[in-house]
Enzyme design. Structure first.
Site, PDB file in Angstrom:
ATOM      1  N   GLU A 102      45.889  46.056  46.928  1.00  0.00           N
ATOM      2  CA  GLU A 102      44.690  46.018  46.056  1.00  0.00           C
ATOM      3  C   GLU A 102      45.023  46.776  44.736  1.00  0.00           C
ATOM      4  OE1 GLU A 102      41.788  44.368  46.331  1.00  0.00           O
ATOM      5  OE2 GLU A 102      41.348  45.426  44.351  1.00  0.00           O
ATOM      6  N   ASN A 136      50.240  46.427  42.079  1.00  0.00           N
ATOM      7  CA  ASN A 136      49.891  45.076  41.199  1.00  0.00           C
ATOM      8  C   ASN A 136      50.991  44.222  41.896  1.00  0.00           C
ATOM      9  OD1 ASN A 136      50.087  43.000  39.547  1.00  0.00           O
ATOM     10  ND2 ASN A 136      49.861  44.388  37.617  1.00  0.00           N
ATOM     11  N   ASP A 141      40.256  36.525  42.424  1.00  0.00           N
ATOM     12  CA  ASP A 141      39.625  36.466  41.096  1.00  0.00           C
ATOM     13  C   ASP A 141      39.874  35.013  40.566  1.00  0.00           C
ATOM     14  OD1 ASP A 141      38.462  36.712  38.645  1.00  0.00           O
ATOM     15  OD2 ASP A 141      39.217  38.847  38.229  1.00  0.00           O
ATOM     16  N   THR A 195      36.201  38.492  56.071  1.00  0.00           N
ATOM     17  CA  THR A 195      36.684  39.191  54.732  1.00  0.00           C
ATOM     18  C   THR A 195      35.007  39.549  54.496  1.00  0.00           C
ATOM     19  OG1 THR A 195      36.383  37.396  53.432  1.00  0.00           O
ATOM     20  CG2 THR A 195      38.578  38.126  54.290  1.00  0.00           C
ATOM     21  N   GLU A 211      33.933  39.136  51.271  1.00  0.00           N
ATOM     22  CA  GLU A 211      33.524  38.092  50.439  1.00  0.00           C
ATOM     23  C   GLU A 211      33.072  36.925  51.351  1.00  0.00           C
ATOM     24  OE1 GLU A 211      33.598  37.474  47.190  1.00  0.00           O
ATOM     25  OE2 GLU A 211      33.765  39.672  46.832  1.00  0.00           O
TER      26      GLU A 211
END
Lengths: 425, 233
Positions: B71, B108, B131, B206, B208
């Site tokens: 993350e 990253n 995203d 999740t 989301e």
């Protein structure tokens, strides 16, 4: 006397018989004729950078040659920024030349016609790309050019075909990094397989198969700072030299993926560092004595076991001997009359371009050659004098090359690749 | 904050190479007492793990695998760290399951995945509700691009699986297009999805996913198999 802009980039061919120099947005070609260098070709990038007001972004920060911050302006009506020409590459046995331009993010291809009457350089193709090209390499077939851009992507382009509109924001790169690419090399392994080697602003050197560039072979891990460029010696194509923001230059067996040699140059270079190496104000420490330096270019001589490199904004050329096992040792150092801006290898010669702004239009370029008898490199004073006279003579009335001292293009850009992660969360 | 720019020079920690990575700190229960070496390697990665819900549900289902969440947002990573510590503490001495096989790293993944994982190390990679980066100009910032897929293929073993799920239909089509076009991936069919337990966990576990559930939104799933690398000339 009018000041001629320093040479930003130099490339030689056939052991210095032909020399290409970049001066601002111009490529000039010199050739030895009747024992002396003469200008035989010239090309000026006439493309004017037009920035639409809508896409106008805040000016990027950069440093001038004195290390002070300068604001770039590229809006209409502002001063015109000279468009840099990068990555000049000779190929097809010297019959072709490729380069990248900043202005319209293009790769330009020239035919070199040595029988050309007025100008041996003939532009045959100008292919724009979606992002700014930074490095190029040519496939062994001589028909395909691979271009690495500042956005991290690599595109393939046919050299002989017509310019295509198909290469645009929508088109797919053949491989990529999520980091600015600084170098790309096509290379054939000792197993006869073909590879592309790409280096980036993070510490990565990636080796991909080619043309199956979606198959990654390996990464070379060992750099702790950005990689400025890589060089593969023709006498040992499975080896690769690399350098950049680290204190050491590295030698690899890239086919095995192992580091075989390392040379730390920190002590050697310390006496040559100056105010030009003070870190930019926004990265400076409380004592204002934080120093940053980087290798700007490393090259492997093609026929003899030597590497040459220089640290940006110093006048020292360092030459390393490479042993049979890949160990690196200091063979020689050569102090140039001015700071080195660019370096290239050409057969058993090295060509350097110098920051000669205070020289009265002398010492643009020096030719350095290897003497088999003494096993030493030395400046060829006669040849160097000849090329410098030719440059001075051919450019003294040239409106592109003539400049003011304070509008010299920033010559020391490499260190700006250094990451300052501590300034971000 | 909700977003983090994958191109900027964050102060990130990452190993110089996979061999330099110290996994013992993240998975202390998998350190061999005698040799100090890891008894297991990470084989499942949740790229952009968010609040860690997927890992928490995968953990008991794959007790023999080490699962890593990556993350980029600092605060979110800190939250997941705390969540895992709490889960481990609450299940101390549990004979059932004690969540020792999951952990999270701030990383990253778009830049530094190969610093963490060796060739073919992973068997599953999850990309859950990434995203969407709607603007065309920002498409390179998407986690699935044809160039990044080559790097995912490198760390994924042949036969391994890429899982994707999103509530943004346009992004779903984008991911399907790029994965389908990539020579090293092949889409798995609906029948396969129906029998795979990870798919149902991914749909439901999740944060989301739950949010989309509450809003009665659509969830688009696509899974892909890592094909063998071709014989190269």
């Amino acid at each position: 006397m009018a000041l001629i802009h320093p040479v930003q980039s130099v490339v030689g061919f056939n052991g210095g018989e032909i020399v290409y120099v970049v001066v601002k947005n111009m490529i000039v070609m010199y050739r030895v004729l009747y024992g002396d260098y003469q200008m035989v070709g010239q090309w000026v990038d006439e493309h004017i950078d037009t920035v639409s007001p809508l896409s106008k972004k805040p000016a990027k920060k950069s440093k001038n040659n004195a290390g002070n911050a300068v604001e770039k302006t590229s809006a209409k009506g502002g001063p015109v920024i000279p468009s840099n020409i990068r990555a000049v590459t000779v190929f097809d046995s010297g019959k072709k030349l490729a380069a990248c331009t900043d202005s319209d993010k293009a790769v330009v291809i020239f035919e070199v016609d040595l029988n050309g009457v007025e100008n041996c350089l003939k532009l045959v193709k100008r292919q724009p790309f979606p992002k700014r090209p930074n490095a190029i390499t040519i496939d062994e077939d001589g028909k395909t050019l691979l271009m690495a851009d500042k956005f991290g992507d690599v595109y393939s382009m046919s050299i002989d075909s017509e310019v295509t509109d198909a290469i645009n924001e929508e088109s797919s790169p053949i491989l990529g990094h999520v980091s600015m690419l600084t170098d790309i090399k096509f290379v054939k392994g000792t197993n006869d397989k073909k590879y592309l080697i790409t280096a980036d602003r993070d510490e990565h050197i990636k080796i991909s198969h080619y043309p199956e560039s979606y198959v990654v072979s390996k990464w070379l891990f060992g750099h702790k700072e950005f990689v400025c460029n890589v060089s593969i010696p023709a006498w040992k194509p499975k080896w690769l030299a690399s350098a950049g923001g680290d204190d050491s230059v590295l030698l690899w067996n890239w086919m095995k993926g192992v580091k075989i040699g390392e040379f730390n140059y920190k002590e050697l270079i310390t006496p040559y560092l100056s105010d030009l190496h003070l870190a930019a104000a926004r990265f400076q420490n409380a004592n204002n004595d934080s120093i940053e330096y980087a290798v700007a270019k490393i090259v492997a001589l093609p026929h003899i076991p030597y590497l040459a490199f220089f640290v940006e904004a110093t006048n020292l050329l360092v030459i390393l001997k490479v042993s049979q096992d890949g160990e690196l040792s200091q063979a020689q150092t050569i102090e140039l009359p001015f700071n080195v801006i660019a370096l290239c290898e050409d057969e058993n010669k090295l060509l350097v371009a110098l920051d000669n702004r205070s020289s009265n239009n002398r010492d643009f370029v020096e030719l350095i050659s290897f003497d088999e008898n003494t096993q030493k490199f030395a400046i060829e004073s006669t040849e160097s004098r000849s090329i410098n006279s030719a440059i001075s003579f051919s450019l003294v009335d040239n409106h592109v090359a003539i400049t003011e001292v304070d509008s010299i293009y920033p010559l020391y850009n490499t260190i700006s690749l250094k990451k300052h992660g501590e300034h971000f969360s | 904050r909700a977003h983090s720019n994958p191109f900027s020079d964050h102060q990130l920690e990452y190993p110089e190479s996979p061999d330099a990575m110290d996994w013992a700190e993240l998975y202390p229960a998998y350190v061999d007492g005698a040799t100090g070496k890891m008894t297991q390697e990470v084989t499942i990665a949740d790229i952009g793990c968010g609040f860690g819900g997927l890992m928490v549900d995968l953990s008991p289902e794959f007790p023999k695998d080490l699962i890593l969440g990556m993350e980029i947002r600092v605060q979110v990573t800190n939250y997941v760290e705390d969540r895992i510590i709490a889960l481990r503490n609450n299940n101390l001495g549990s004979t059932e399951h004690n969540y020792q096989n999951i952990n999270v790293l701030r990383a990253n993944a778009m830049k530094f995945l190969p610093n963490f994982f060796k060739r073919g190390q992973l068997s599953k990679m999850f990309f859950c509700f990434p995203d969407p980066h709607f603007k065309q100009r920002k498409h390179k910032a998407r986690i699935i691009t044809n160039t990044l897929l080559s790097e995912y293929a490198y760390v994924l073993r042949e036969g391994g699986t890429v899982y994707t799920i999103t509530d943004v239909e346009d992004l779903h089509h984008w991911m399907v297009k790029h994965l389908t076009e990539h020579p090293l991936f092949e889409r798995l069919d609906g029948e396969w999805e129906a029998q795979d337990k990870c798919v149902s966990i991914m749909r439901n576990a999740t944060e989301e996913g739950k949010k989309v559930e509450r809003k009665r939104g659509d969830k688009f799933v696509a899974c892909f198999k890592r094909l063998p690398s071709p014989q190269l000339s």
